[in-house]
Structures are given as C-alpha cells and as structure tokens.
Scaffold this motif. Structure first.
Motif, PDB file in Angstrom:
ATOM      1  N   HIS A 137       0.822  -1.216   0.000  1.00 11.26           N
ATOM      2  CA  HIS A 137       0.000   0.000   0.000  1.00 11.26           C
ATOM      3  C   HIS A 137       0.854   1.262   0.000  1.00 11.26           C
ATOM      4  N   LYS A 151      -5.380   7.356  -7.307  1.00  8.56           N
ATOM      5  CA  LYS A 151      -5.140   5.925  -7.123  1.00  8.56           C
ATOM      6  C   LYS A 151      -4.296   5.682  -5.871  1.00  8.56           C
ATOM      7  N   SER A 152      -3.342   6.554  -5.607  1.00  3.87           N
ATOM      8  CA  SER A 152      -2.509   6.426  -4.414  1.00  3.87           C
ATOM      9  C   SER A 152      -3.332   6.655  -3.149  1.00  3.87           C
ATOM     10  N   ASN A 179      -5.358   3.530  -2.577  1.00  2.00           N
ATOM     11  CA  ASN A 179      -4.500   2.456  -2.076  1.00  2.00           C
ATOM     12  C   ASN A 179      -4.151   2.663  -0.607  1.00  2.00           C
TER      13      ASN A 179
END
Length: 344
Positions: A100, A176-177, A180
């Motif tokens: 992650h 997206k980060s 995550n």
C-alpha cells in the motif's frame, strides 16, 4: 558474461529463495487434496503503479543486523527503519515488501515455546458470527468494529473521483494512491483488531475450542461481511499464540451442529439466521443463540479431546462449595478411556 551480469545486482540468496518458492508452488499444484492451481507469472511492480512487491534475504555470516536505527540488507546497505518491538534472538531471514505504498520489513527469529502444561484448569469454546466477532462460553464477547463499513463513505468518494480522472494522468495516479492508502489503513485496522482479540483469547484459558468454518465458501455469499469480521485471521493467530503459552488449541468438525442447541437440556432446534434469542421447546429456558452455540462448541471439543486420549478429567484437591464446578484436565497418553486422576 554480459548475459548473466545482472545476477550480481542483488543477493544470491534472494534468487535461491525465489526458486524454492517456485518449487513449493509446483509441488502444491500437483499434490492431491490441495486447492492451489498451477503457478502463473505475475508482474509485481510497474512504474508509477504501487503494486505489491517483495523479496527475501537470508542472514548468512551476520550480514543482516540492526544498528543505529537502521537495518543492513545485502547489496542495498543501511535502510532507516521504525522498530516497534525488541529483538528476542538472532535474525534468520528478512522479507522486504511494498504494501500500500509503504515499504515494510518482516524479521524471522527463533522463539522458544513454553512447555506444555500438564494440568489444564479451564476450557472455553468460542463461536464466530456476523453480529459479534467472537462469543465465548464464559459470557465474554467482542463486537465487530466493521472497519470497512466505517470507511465505506470515504471509499466511495475516492472511487467516484478516480472514475472521473483520465486513466494514466498525474491526477489519476494521485487519486489511485489515495485509494490504495485507504485500503491499507483498513487492512491494518483489521490486523490490529485480530491481534488484540487473539491475545485476549490465548491468555484467558488453557484449552481453546473453535469451530472449523468454511471461510472461502462463506465469502461467496457475503464477502464484505466475512472479510470485515476477520474470521479466518482470528483462528490462525489464536492457534500459534495458544501453543506459545503451552495450551491446547482444538477445532471441532465442520459439519458438527453447534447452533440451536439448548445448553441446559441439549435439545436441538431449527430456525433461521434472523433469530438471535430462542426459548427451548423442552425446558422453556430463554437463551442467547450465540452463547448457546459457544457452550455447545465447548462441550463438543471437550468430548473430542477426551475421546482422542489427549486430555483426561481429574478431580481437584481443593474446590470451593459453589453451584458451578471447576473443570480440571491433565495431559494424557491413553488411547482409550478417560480415567479420573487426582490433580497434583
């Protein structure tokens, strides 16, 4: 030499560990009774995409050590770390993993287990369900914190933002980060909760009894509920912690009926999952469904251990005059019979 020069860029033991993992995967895929399929090649890391990636090193000649707040890794050097636990013995292996968006280091060490207890003073059965994560036959229970459900609103917002971004753009990678990172927070909350519950269970009694749940089959009907309840994680963590403390961990059969049985007269009932309390048709006792299931699991586990000759009931020397009798067991090597002995 140019074709194999890239082999010198990393530790030789790392490539050996990968070959051993591949060998284990091939053996498991061809072994009867295993559910693993033939291993397939997976791209574990791509540029600008935070996929999980890991490698494992072996501590040969004390090359892996922790000094001055950093861990030394072969071919990499000293890497600063946040050590949250003191080391108890020498380091055997180290696994470096990207999870992650953060790098984590897992150290393997040898720990001596406590000797098996000869006299076992308590036995508790535990029932796992959707409302309460764990319900014990002693009356102890833990509510399900539902980490995924608490973060579902924020999770949906980030997913909607990600769907509106142009795939591959900088804003798409940033969103997206964030997604995550939020998934990593949920998984860490589940793991921390599972460790807290398993530690409490392992320290309370000497004999722990669970039921063998088909977690994979339950995920097909309600995967979010099963994952949020960390059913399989609690049992696996409890097992090794009980063994470290010198106790006994036992699981009853998967197809043994435990729910809907009166714990006073042992009368069996049939009802749906929506019924949480019921009145016994035989004795009329009103009881909680989860507590009755936990007591039924305890009785079934006790009978299994005594029938297998693992433990034997003993008579305690000193016992207070109460309505509830204390159960005391002793490790036994008898194959047949449950002869009573006097506790030392």
């Amino acid at each position: 030499m140019r074709r194999v020069s890239w082999l010198k860029a990393f530790d030789s033991a790392t490539s050996q560990q990968v070959a051993r993992d591949l060998e284990a995967g091939l053996k498991n895929s061809f072994t009867k009774g295993r559910t693993q399929q033939f291993p397939t090649f997976k791209v574990s890391f791509k540029q600008k995409k935070l996929h999980n990636d890991s490698f494992r090193c072996v501590n040969n000649s004390n090359r892996i050590r922790i000094e001055n707040g950093a861990v030394s890794i072969p071919k990499i050097g000293n890497v600063p770390i946040v050590l949250h636990r003191k080391l108890v013995s020498e380091i055997k292996t180290v696994t470096v993993q990207l999870s992650h968006g953060k790098w984590e280091v897992s150290l393997t060490q040898e720990v001596e287990c406590k000797t098996a207890k000869r006299v076992l003073h308590s036995i508790v059965g535990y029932d796992i369900n959707s409302q309460h994560t764990v319900v014990g036959s002693s009356g102890w229970y833990v509510k399900n914190p539902k980490a995924f459900k608490r973060s579902s609103t924020k999770l949906k917002q980030i997913q909607v933002q990600l769907s509106r971004r142009k795939k591959g753009s900088n804003r798409w990678h940033k969103t997206k980060s964030r997604l995550n990172t939020l998934h990593g927070k949920i998984s860490r909350q589940r793991l921390a909760f599972a460790h807290e519950v398993s530690c409490s269970i392992a320290k309370t009694s000497d004999i722990i009894v669970f039921e063998d749940l088909n977690v994979k089959g339950m995920q097909q009907f309600n995967g979010h509920m099963v994952n949020d309840n960390v059913m399989g994680m609690i049992t696996s963590l409890t097992k090794y912690k009980v063994e470290l403390n010198g106790g006994i961990y036992h699981e009853i059969g998967r197809f043994v009926k435990s729910s809907g049985i009166c714990y006073q007269c042992k009368h069996s009932h049939k009802f749906g999952l929506s019924v949480r309390e019921f009145a016994c048709e035989s004795c009329g006792l009103v009881q909680c469904r989860d507590l009755a299931a936990a007591k039924s699991i305890e009785n079934t586990g006790e009978n299994d251990l005594m029938a297998a000759g693992i433990v034997a009931r003993v008579t305690p020397k000193f016992q207070q005059k109460t309505s509830i009798k204390t159960k005391v067991f002793e490790l036994s090597k008898f194959g047949v019979g449950t002869e009573k002995k006097e506790a030392a």
